[in-house]
Structure formats: structure tokens, C-alpha cells
Design an enzyme around this catalytic site. Structure first.
Site: not given
Ligand code: ACM
Length: 544
Positions: A251, A180, A318
Site C-alpha cells: 500500500h 495508501d 496485503e
Molecule cells: C485491510 O482491510 N486491508 C486491513
């Protein structure tokens, strides 16, 4: 009736308790393990050996009072029949090796809370087993737990411990969130900077991202490839599949900090980027270049050698598009590929790895954002933003794992009270999780077959150590396990009081295992985090 079988979690399909004599396992009890039952044979000797000093020496199948393990093709996948009888002994028949193993988990629960200890606490040996027959099989075949080891690292011992906790709850998929913005946690031999630079940060936000507090010390850690091999093998011994996640194209700040050329170098100075020390969604996403694709193919090549799982998770959630909008190189790529816009670019990225993994006999799984650009037929979706993504995916013929944040994000607060440590997200109590339904009623039976199962997710932004992870996971993971395994009535008709009654016994098991769960009366003083900001409930849709 107060038979010990009334305390099993997850609840089995059926228990018959004839009025016959039961049996007590002792130093003379032998073990016969039929072909294909080696994992359970080893596990029983190790577990009951530690807890009760039972050695379970090998002996013939027909020894009176022996423990017998065997495969019986007439039983369903992962199903088992456990019988206890004074003369015939203990027999665990499984539809497959996993079924035998789940039967052994039930046997351990029947042996009382001390069966969950790692050394004997009394000289008495195990308590007597009642005569009974348990018939059982899981409702869902994907019964998962996701652990985020990127935001806060869980050292290898802690991962092995969670695999044991999963096994004790008949959970069988460990989704390993390995990368991440805040850290890269797996050794990739050809790219040493991913861990040399990407696996640690110099300080960390303490609390929700709006908190003014920092923990002013380095945080980091990673798993060597041998650590990963050990984790995967340990999981396999427990019939748990490990699904690795490498999150792309968002991420990815830790990877870009390690290899600046992976970022959008024409709009930001990626050479000065560090591993992120705060929470939220970083705008630093991968550049849509051939170099990036080749780099990640290299990562996935090593990963496939480490993880034998059918599924490989590529994240896909995201991914802010701001840098791609501003980047002339990204815009040129959009034009060259003819993908229309930044969303098309994201979808091109995901499709590339979909094809790449499929060509290597694996299946891609990603968060539900990956649906937005259309997916190749074999790909599957983790439905996290609610049920909608999962419903759309199932209707389009894709397999789905249901993990809606509104229900099974266990990082979210489990009570509305002011004592909850760093509370974020929705209030989801033990009862709420018990009433979670993974298979949306809107689906036809044909569509519902695409729901592989469900998983609970543990994101660790506000869980800075293993004690915080335990607190958020338990006791709700026990309720989740029952939802995933047991055949329960509709949510409104579920017997939560009955479940709570069984939890009284289960808390004793968790105590013996050393799990730092949230007590039903609320957090202990040392489980609280007074003064550390969470996310207040203010009427807006909660999120992290
Ligand atoms: C997530 O909670 N962004 C998969």
C-alpha cells in the site's frame, strides 16, 4: 417506563430513578470543577453554552442545584456515576478524567436532542432533568474507529467533526489511516515530495474498481504538522487517543511515486509511477533496502513527535510479493538476511520497525498479516480477516483489536436492496452490527484479556465525500458503540427491538448534529448512486 434514561446510547450499566424531584439547568446554574476535570469543564461550557446559551459560571461545590465534577478513585477507569437531584444538583464523579467526560456525554443525552445543536433553537433553555443515578463503565478499553483518509481525503474540519461524533458515542481510539497507494496525507518536513507529489492524483475511479467510470478531476489534500497537532489535541480534550497508520511495505505506491528510489527499481520503472487512481491492491511495494528502512525511520521520527499514542500502526497488510520474486536485489537481500523467502522478507521489515518503535517506548500494531512471520512480545494485532488472526495472536500472548471485515467494515453495504449506493462487501445491517461479538468465545479468560477491544473500519474507496462517509457510518456506528461500551448479553439474546426503540431518540440527536445517516426506510434519493457499479453479491466471498 418512558423515562428519558430509557433512550441512552450506549446503554449504561444501571439507572436508578427515584420518585424525587429533578432539576432544570438555567442561567443561574453554576459549575464546580474539581482537580483533573478541566477537559469536561471546558467541554460542558462550550457545548451547553452553544446549545442553550448556558454560561455555567464557576461557583462553590455546595451551591444548591450546581453542576459538580470530580474524580473518585473508587470508581473504575473510564467509569462514572451521574446523579441528578433537585437540591444537590448534578454531580458527575469519574474514576478518572475520562470517566467524568463520559458522564458528561450521558448528561448531554439526558438534555434532549437540542443539546446536540450549535445554537439555541428555542428560547426555553434545556428541558428538565429527572432525578436519577446512572452507574456506568465501559466493557472494553479500546473502542475505536478507523477512518481511511488516503483513498478519499477528509479535510481537517471533517476529522474534528468525527472526533466529536466519536465522543458522543463514548468511542476513544481514532485509528488514522494516513497513507495508501492512492495518497499520502501527512506532512513530513524532511521529505516534502511525500505531500507535494504523493498527496494528490489526477483522476479517480468512480465506483468499484470494475466500474468504467472516472471522475476526471484532481483529488488530494494533506494535513500540515500543525493540523495534526490540532487534531491530536482536539482528540485529547475528548479523551480520544489518535493512532496514526503509515502502511508498509505494501500500500505504498503514493510514497514510491514521490520518491521512486523507494520502489523495486530493478524490475519496474518507478520514475514513471504516479499516485494510483484506481482501487484494489497495488503490486508496487517498497524495496527491501537499507535506504527504505532509513527513509521510514525518518518518517516515524517525525510522526512520534506529533502523535503521543502508545501504539503506532505500521499497516503490514496485503503486500503482494510478485516484485520481490522478480527482483534480483530483493532475492539477494533474502539470501543475505537468511530469511528464506519473500514472506520472511516482509516479516524482517515489520520486525525492524517493531524493534525500532519499542526502543522509543512505543508499541507496534499492525494488520493480522504481521503475525505470519512471528512478532516481538509487545506488538499488537488488528484482526481484520476474521477472528482467526486475533485468536492466534491472543493465544501467542499478543494484544488484539478485533475488527473483522465480516462484521465491522462499515464501508460494506447495510442492506441487500438495489438502492444501496455503490454497494460492496458483506451485507451487514444495523441488527448484524448490534449482534457483533468482539471477544471470541473460544478464548480462555486469560487469553481474552489480550483482546484490548474492538474498532469499526471506514475504508473510503467508494465514499467520495463526507456525506457518503456519514451514510456508511451511521446508524451502524451507534450499534457498534453499544457493543464496545455496554455489557450486553450473548449476541442471540441481545434486545435489538429495545435498541431500535432507543434509536428513535438517537436519530433526533443525529439530526441535530447534522449526520447524514441511512434512514431506517432506506436511502433518500440523493443518497443513492444510480448507475455507479459496486460489487454485486454473486455467491463468491465478498471483498472490496
Ligand atoms: C485491510 O482491510 N486491508 C486491513
Amino acid at each position: 417506563m418512558t423515562s428519558p434514561t430509557a433512550h441512552l446510547i450506549p446503554a449504561p450499566r444501571s439507572v436508578e430513578a427515584p420518585s424525587a424531584d429533578g432539576l432544570t439547568l438555567d442561567a443561574a446554574t453554576t459549575l464546580w470543577a474539581g482537580p483533573g476535570t478541566g477537559t469536561t469543564e471546558r467541554w460542558l461550557r462550550a457545548t451547553l453554552g452553544a446549545a442553550f446559551a448556558l454560561t455555567l459560571p464557576p461557583g462553590p461545590a455546595d451551591t444548591p442545584g450546581a453542576v459538580r465534577l470530580l474524580i473518585d478513585d473508587a470508581l473504575p477507569a473510564e467509569g462514572y456515576r451521574l446523579t441528578v437531584h433537585a437540591l444537590d444538583g448534578v454531580e458527575i464523579r469519574g474514576g478518572d478524567p475520562a470517566g467524568v467526560f463520559w458522564g458528561a456525554q450521558t448528561l448531554r443525552q439526558l438534555l434532549g436532542p437540542h443539546a446536540f445543536r450549535r445554537a439555541p433553537v428555542t428560547g426555553d433553555g434545556p428541558p428538565p432533568l429527572p432525578a436519577l443515578t446512572v452507574e456506568d463503565a465501559p466493557r472494553l478499553r479500546w473502542r475505536g474507529l478507523m477512518l481511511d483518509v488516503a483513498r478519499h481525503f477528509t479535510p481537517k474540519d471533517g476529522v474534528l467533526r468525527y472526533l466529536d461524533l466519536m465522543a458522543a458515542h463514548k468511542l476513544n481510539v481514532f485509528h488514522f489511516h494516513l497513507t495508501d497507494d492512492q495518497g499520502w496525507r501527512v506532512e513530513i518536513e524532511r521529505y516534502p515530495e511525500l505531500t507535494a507529489t504523493g498527496s494528490w492524483r489526477s483522476r479517480t475511479k468512480f465506483g468499484h474498481r470494475a466500474s468504467p467510470l472516472w471522475e476526471e478531476k484532481p483529488h488530494g489534500g494533506f494535513y500540515t504538522q500543525d493540523d495534526i497537532r490540532e487534531i491530536v489535541a482536539y482528540a485529547a480534550e475528548r479523551h480520544i487517543a489518535v493512532v496514526p497508520e503509515i502502511d508498509v511495505p505494501g500500500h505504498s505506491q503514493a510514497a514510491i511515486a514521490a520518491y521512486p528510489e523507494l520502489g523495486n527499481t530493478d524490475v519496474i520503472d518507478t520514475a514513471s509511477l504516479a499516485v494510483w487512481d484506481s482501487w484494489g491492491i497495488s503490486s508496487n511495494v517498497l524495496a527491501p533496502t537499507d535506504n527504505t528502512l532509513r527513509f521510514y525511520e525518518g518518517v516515524f521520527e517525525e510522526l512520534l513527535g506529533l502523535f503521543p499514542s502508545e501504539f503506532v500502526h505500521i499497516g503490514g497488510d496485503e503486500c503482494p510479493k510478485d516484485q520481490w520474486k522478480r527482483s534480483p536485489a530483493a532475492q539477494a537481500r533474502i539470501a543475505e538476511l537468511g530469511v528464506g523467502d519473500e514472506n520472511g522478507l516482509q516479516s524482517w521489515f515489520v520486525r525492524h520497525f517493531d524493534t525500532w518503535l519499542a526502543a522509543r517506548g512505543r508499541r507496534l500494531i499492525g494488520w493480522d498479516e504481521i503475525l505470519e512471520g512471528g512478532l516481538a512480545p509487545g506488538a499488537a494485532v488488528s484482526s481484520w480477516r476474521g477472528y482467526a488472526g486475533g485468536i492466534a495472536a491472543a493465544r501467542a500472548g499478543h494484544d488484539v483489536v478485533m475488527c473483522p471485515e465480516q462484521h465491522v467494515y462499515l464501508d460494506h453495504r447495510q442492506d441487500a436492496g438495489a438502492d444501496e449506493p455503490v454497494p460492496i462487501g458483506y451485507v451487514r445491517t444495523l441488527e448484524d452490527v448490534y449482534r457483533f461479538e468482539p471477544v471470541p468465545p473460544q478464548l480462555t479468560p486469560e487469553e481474552a484479556r489480550h483482546v484490548l477491544g474492538t474498532q469499526a473500519n471506514l475504508w473510503t474507496e467508494v465514499m467520495e465525500n463526507p456525506a457518503r462517509v456519514d451514510y456508511q457510518a451511521f446508524p451502524r456506528l451507534a450499534a457498534f458503540a453499544e457493543v464496545a461500551w455496554s455489557t450486553l448479553p450473548e449476541p442471540a439474546d441481545r434486545d435489538f427491538a429495545g435498541f431500535e426503540g432507543r434509536m428513535a431518540a438517537h436519530y433526533r440527536r443525529l439530526d441535530a448534529l447534522g449526520v447524514g445517516y441511512r434512514p431506517p426506510t432506506g436511502p433518500t434519493p440523493w443518497q443513492r448512486r444510480p448507475g455507479v457499479l459496486g460489487r454485486p453479491i454473486d455467491g463468491t466471498p465478498p471483498n472490496r
